[in-house]
Design an enzyme around this catalytic site. Structure first.
Site, PDB file in Angstrom:
ATOM      1  CG  LEU A 153      39.470  39.713  34.191  1.00  0.00           C
ATOM      2  CD1 LEU A 153      38.888  39.699  32.366  1.00  0.00           C
ATOM      3  CD2 LEU A 153      41.064  41.287  33.522  1.00  0.00           C
ATOM      4  CE1 TYR A 154      42.903  33.944  39.867  1.00  0.00           C
ATOM      5  CE2 TYR A 154      41.872  35.068  42.369  1.00  0.00           C
ATOM      6  CZ  TYR A 154      42.577  34.411  40.847  1.00  0.00           C
ATOM      7  OH  TYR A 154      42.854  32.995  41.609  1.00  0.00           O
ATOM      8  CB  THR A 155      35.739  36.791  41.606  1.00  0.00           C
ATOM      9  OG1 THR A 155      35.320  38.426  40.806  1.00  0.00           O
ATOM     10  CG2 THR A 155      37.660  37.397  42.424  1.00  0.00           C
TER      11      THR A 155
END
Length: 244
Positions: A153-155
């Protein structure tokens, strides 16, 4: 590095961590700095006080960088106060680490609103307002090069920033504006919580043999916004001690 006297910089998410180190470094180099914060007014004022103590001007401006109206207001207040914009550092962001199967729609929307949509529209405001010869630097993550479980999700929310950079560099190059992205590796801040065992594993895999510090990233940004970096644009600069 370079002398930034007479330059005006906006640094988003600048009340702590990497953003704070960047804001304070640009202030030491002579820039007037707009210290953006979302909710940490006291910490933002500490950054302002540090910059002023080093002899530069600074103001703190509250704005939720996941909200386009707040983004526009931030830039309006910056140009009203200082009359120009020479440097933008897009740093504000948030991270949620969960297995793909467990991420909720609300979490997805929250992360992408700040990390992706917020970055895009901050860059848009800079494209409209920045002076010829200006500098734009966005902070992504080394995770877009070497991801890990639970980081999707973050990357995934950070990767588009690198594409924004390449396109915007082409659009603004004729005005002498450079646009680059910095990809930090693991940086030891109050927002990063890992075990000692995990830390030792990262250190063992890092050629330079330590965990990154906020100042390590700030120094890279300081170079990219300097006159000495005038021939560097459309680049994704890895700053992870050799790990990425």
């Amino acid at each position: 590095m370079g002398d930034l006297s007479g330059k005006v910089a906006v640094v988003t998410g600048a009340s702590r961590g990497i953003g704070r180190a960047i804001a304070e470094r640009l202030g030491r180099d002579g820039a007037s700095v707009v210290v953006n914060f979302a909710g940490s007014a006291g910490k933002a004022q500490e950054v302002v006080a540090t910059i002023e103590g080093d002899g530069s001007e600074a103001i703190a401006v509250q704005a939720d960088m996941g909200t386009t109206a707040d983004i526009r207001r931030l830039f309006e207040e910056a140009t009203e106060r200082f009359g120009r914009l020479d440097i933008l550092v897009v740093n504000a962001g948030t991270a949620i680490y969960k297995p793909h199967a467990e991420v909720t729609e609300e979490e997805f929307d929250r992360v992408f609103a700040l990390n992706t949509k917020g970055a895009f529209f901050a860059l848009q405001e800079a494209a409209k307002r920045i002076e010829d010869g200006g500098r734009i630097v966005s902070i992504s993550t080394g995770g877009t090069v070497q991801s890990s479980p639970t980081a999707g999700l973050y990357t995934g929310s950070k990767a588009p920033i690198e594409q924004f950079t390449e396109a915007l560099a082409q659009e603004l190059g004729g005005r002498g504006v450079t646009v680059n992205t910095v990809l930090p590796g693991l940086v030891e801040t109050d927002g990063v919580v890992i075990s000692e065992e995990q830390k030792e594993q990262v250190i063992a895999q890092t050629p330079l043999g330590r965990i990154g510090q906020s100042e390590d990233v700030a120094d890279v940004v300081a170079f990219l916004v300097s006159e000495e970096a005038r021939w560097v644009t459309a680049q994704n600069v890895r700053a992870g001690g050799g790990l990425i």
